[in-house]
Design a protein around this motif. Structure first.
Motif, PDB file in Angstrom:
ATOM      1  N   THR A  14       0.876  -1.092  -0.021  1.00  0.00           N
ATOM      2  CA  THR A  14      -0.092   0.237   0.054  1.00  0.00           C
ATOM      3  C   THR A  14       0.899   1.242   0.120  1.00  0.00           C
ATOM      4  OG1 THR A  14      -1.737  -1.186   1.247  1.00  0.00           O
ATOM      5  CG2 THR A  14      -2.038   1.212   0.999  1.00  0.00           C
ATOM      6  N   ALA A  15       1.911   1.281   0.612  1.00  0.00           N
ATOM      7  CA  ALA A  15       2.904   2.209   0.582  1.00  0.00           C
ATOM      8  C   ALA A  15       3.503   2.488  -0.886  1.00  0.00           C
ATOM      9  CB  ALA A  15       4.293   2.173   1.473  1.00  0.00           C
ATOM     10  N   ALA A  16       3.587   1.422  -1.558  1.00  0.00           N
ATOM     11  CA  ALA A  16       4.030   1.636  -2.965  1.00  0.00           C
ATOM     12  C   ALA A  16       2.957   2.181  -3.783  1.00  0.00           C
ATOM     13  CB  ALA A  16       4.338   0.025  -3.465  1.00  0.00           C
ATOM     14  N   TYR A  17       1.801   1.782  -3.685  1.00  0.00           N
ATOM     15  CA  TYR A  17       0.800   2.118  -4.336  1.00  0.00           C
ATOM     16  C   TYR A  17       0.731   3.759  -3.865  1.00  0.00           C
ATOM     17  CZ  TYR A  17      -4.060   2.949  -6.129  1.00  0.00           C
ATOM     18  OH  TYR A  17      -5.228   3.309  -6.500  1.00  0.00           O
ATOM     19  N   ILE A 223     -10.555  -0.630  13.416  1.00  0.00           N
ATOM     20  CA  ILE A 223     -10.398  -0.813  12.027  1.00  0.00           C
ATOM     21  C   ILE A 223     -10.070  -2.395  11.663  1.00  0.00           C
ATOM     22  CG2 ILE A 223      -9.014  -0.464   9.827  1.00  0.00           C
ATOM     23  CD1 ILE A 223      -8.667   2.218  11.035  1.00  0.00           C
ATOM     24  N   ILE A 224      -9.201  -3.052  12.747  1.00  0.00           N
ATOM     25  CA  ILE A 224      -8.903  -4.446  12.433  1.00  0.00           C
ATOM     26  C   ILE A 224     -10.038  -5.182  12.788  1.00  0.00           C
ATOM     27  CG2 ILE A 224      -7.753  -6.387  13.825  1.00  0.00           C
ATOM     28  CD1 ILE A 224      -5.361  -4.346  13.738  1.00  0.00           C
ATOM     29  N   GLU A 225     -10.921  -4.815  13.934  1.00  0.00           N
ATOM     30  CA  GLU A 225     -12.052  -5.700  14.284  1.00  0.00           C
ATOM     31  C   GLU A 225     -13.074  -5.551  12.704  1.00  0.00           C
ATOM     32  OE1 GLU A 225     -13.665  -4.683  18.250  1.00  0.00           O
ATOM     33  OE2 GLU A 225     -15.330  -3.805  16.945  1.00  0.00           O
ATOM     34  N   TYR A 232      -4.195   1.497   4.692  1.00  0.00           N
ATOM     35  CA  TYR A 232      -4.194   2.656   3.830  1.00  0.00           C
ATOM     36  C   TYR A 232      -3.651   4.141   4.489  1.00  0.00           C
ATOM     37  CZ  TYR A 232      -7.361   0.344   0.676  1.00  0.00           C
ATOM     38  OH  TYR A 232      -8.136  -0.645  -0.314  1.00  0.00           O
ATOM     39  N   GLY A 233      -4.000   4.128   5.658  1.00  0.00           N
ATOM     40  CA  GLY A 233      -3.600   5.250   6.353  1.00  0.00           C
ATOM     41  C   GLY A 233      -1.906   5.276   6.686  1.00  0.00           C
TER      42      GLY A 233
END
Ligand code: ADP
Length: 313
Positions: A14-17, A223-225, A232-233
């Protein structure tokens, strides 16, 4: 400019994106021990390039990190059932014992940005392995509370009806339960929150504060729940940190870095506002905390130090 990412799970990819969508860097290299995964992520993201910015993204081996200005390390192992937190930490220490020297042998001048959790402890380990190779501690940093700070600013901005980019507020300490949401140092348009609320005829009660604090501190759990992981964050926060380094920006971000002491806790890696340039950490900036926040920061530093002491490095 070339950027490397080691560990292409959800966070690394996601960091790459995020880097591609924002057009940061000119070449991105993805490395993972699971080569098939790295190659699949690189191909998937490559197909977003025509809709974003012209750059090249590919997967490779450690040797392909040569020439990287920045390398994000998001490699890690996840908890096995029945495994204690300490056993997990020890296995991640073993991953870093291998990864950090491999990266620094090839990308000799790179700034290392650690994203693997628990990020303060993993950054401390990265700094430890890097220092054995003569790399200065300024060249190793971690994402720290960059994301928590963004969460705090976004919630404050929403509550006070002002763009979050015009809120100056910080979360410091451990990226975790003991982090310190600093209300006392928060400002908008040069005013304290109390002054701003008075001018704008807004209310910020203790109840509001408690709810914002809870939503900053417990965001990852919530969020994990709902979706099993957060990426994303943190991916966007990592892109922001890389941008500051590539552009020699002298930005102030709440990354974590190794400091000599926080109160009586010596040699600890912790998040505070840090000045960041093209070489990595320039300095930590001590913000004015209230007495209660200062004690909470020291307690947070003690939590991190205790975990560091528990690992066999
Ligand atoms: P996250 O959600 O934090 O991204 P993941 O478990 O999805 O966590 O990703 C971690 C990644 O790190 C995996 O793709 C895994 O293959 C990779 N990894 C683990 N150990 C190593 C290692 N020694 N070298 C390179 N990559 C590694």
């Amino acid at each position: 400019m070339k950027i490397g990412i080691v560990g292409t799970g959800m966070v690394g990819s996601t960091a790459a994106y995020a880097l591609v969508m924002r057009g940061f860097g000119s070449e991105i290299v993805l490395v993972d021990k699971d080569k098939k995964r790295a190659s699949a992520e690189a191909n998937d993201i490559l197909h977003a390039v025509p809709f974003a910015h012209p750059l090249d993204i590919f997967s490779g081996d450690y040797a392909d990190l040569k020439g990287c200005r920045v390398v994000i390390v998001a490699a890690g192992v996840s908890q096995k059932s029945g495994e204690t937190r300490l056993e997990l930490l020890q296995r991640n220490a073993d991953v870093f014992r291998q990864v950090i020297p491999e990266v620094l042998t090839v990308a000799k001048d790179a700034v290392i940005v650690v994203a693997t959790n628990p990020v303060d402890i993993m950054t401390h380990m990265a700094s430890h392995f890097a220092s054995q190779m003569g790399v200065p501690k300024s060249r190793v940093l971690g994402s720290g509370t960059t994301l928590d700070t963004a969460r705090f600013r976004s919630l404050l901005g929403r509550h006070l009806d002002v763009d979050s980019q015009h809120v100056h507020a910080y979360v410091v300490g451990e990226h975790g339960d003991s982090e310190v949401v600093s209300w006392s140092s928060a400002t908008i348009a040069g005013m304290s929150l109390e002054e701003f609320c008075e001018v704008r005829k807004l209310s910020l009660t203790q109840e509001h504060r408690d709810s914002i604090d809870e939503n900053v501190r417990r965001a990852a759990y919530h969020i994990i729940e709902g979706k099993g992981a957060t990426y994303y964050g943190i991916g966007s926060a990592l892109a922001r940190i890389v941008h500051a380094i590539l552009n020699n920006q002298r930005a102030i971000l709440t990354v974590c870095g190794r400091v000599d002491a926080v109160g009586d806790v010596k040699d600890v890696t912790i998040a505070m506002p840090h000045l960041i340039d093209g070489e990595g950490l320039v300095d930590s900036i001590p913000i004015a905390l209230s007495n209660a926040e200062q004690s909470a920061l020291q307690a947070s530093a003690a939590v991190i130090r205790e975990a560091i002491d528990s690992i066999n490095l």
